[in-house]
Design an enzyme around this catalytic site. Sequence first.
Site: not given
Ligand code: XIL
Length: 380
Positions: A270, A165
């Site tokens: 994701e 990101e």
């Molecule tokens: C999220 C997790 O799922 C949560 O448990 C945590 O509290 C916050 O992060 N982008 C990403 C992930 O790259 O690492 C994030 O994961 C969601 C958004």
Amino acid sequence: MNIKYLISILSISFLFILSVYSCNIEKNNKEVVYLKDALKNDFYIGVALNTNQIWNRDTSSVRIVKQQFNSIVAENCMKTEEIQPKEGQFNFANADKFVKFGEQNKMFIIGHTLIWHSQCPDWFFEDKNGNEVFREVLIERMKNHITTVVSRYKGRVKAWDVVNEAVLDDGSLRNSKFLKIIGEDYIRLAFEFAHAADPEAELYYNDYSMALPEKCAGVARMIKKLQTQQVKVDGIGMQGHLSMDFPTVDAFEKSIVTFYNLKTKVMITELDITTLPTPSRQLGAEVSLNYEYQKEMNPYANGLPEEKSEALQRRYLDFFRLFLKHKDKISRVTLWGVCDQDSWRNNWPMHGRTDYPLLFDRSYNAKPVVNEIIRLAGNK
Ligand code: XIL
């Protein structure tokens, strides 16, 4: 033909079809086809693991992970605040267990994530007095962090989300502390440190809202620049934090093609699809968003209505159809969690809601869409 006989033949055939397509499709009454079997010639099908799964405390989810998936990524336990909460104090217990889990189950293991502005503790950017550190100090800390973590799992963690990101929705670089203190070079340096620590590991850039044309163009510009600097970038992860109507499949497709044309692997990382109303239309996955709870924004606390489940299924299938169409470009599709109750989307961007964004429900059952994906993979 005797009518009773006909009815019994028809019911037997119906029961047979039902059993074939019930919980999971059975071949020859024996071999059960799971997602990873159906997609084995297409791409890895992965899932993010939380610590209850890593430590086998949540045995029902673990059963699903072992049956259905052939790749894992750490949802939180490899993030900086977890793995190096204080300078020089590394906490490898969860990450070690996570990697062992992947090895024991012969899974493709991805480390998430080395350099990210979020879930990175303040000490990383500050000196003893709480003042911002100089560029050289931050580079040294990055180097030490990346080298220590990547070397520990050398040859075992096959791929790393090196930078997460770094680009904003308008395509410009995020004004994170890494950028402010080091400058744009921090991205190149992160990839170089990771490559030096494990030359065989695949190295990825990972981000959300990649279907936005400006963001896609910004990421492509950044990757091209790294490539002209001879930096090894093996793949681009498109986080798939989707809503029911954003982004469009067409926009997502354009970005898959753009990234593939950079001669890098493309991954859908994701993946989850929120079924809830979103406070802004173009909702990406900006973790700092935090809207105050409103009851009317939590309409399905007692269950998802049938027509919404069907809409969710259609949305998943539209995307899996797209992924299968581009299976020559996509190396992995990873779900961001196993069952709905554990999804981060219950709490983001609004805390305390009930969402249904994943492929498995709160009772550890595969949603009907799982078999539809399996069927889709078989029919292509
Ligand atoms: C999220 C997790 O799922 C949560 O448990 C945590 O509290 C916050 O992060 N982008 C990403 C992930 O790259 O690492 C994030 O994961 C969601 C958004």
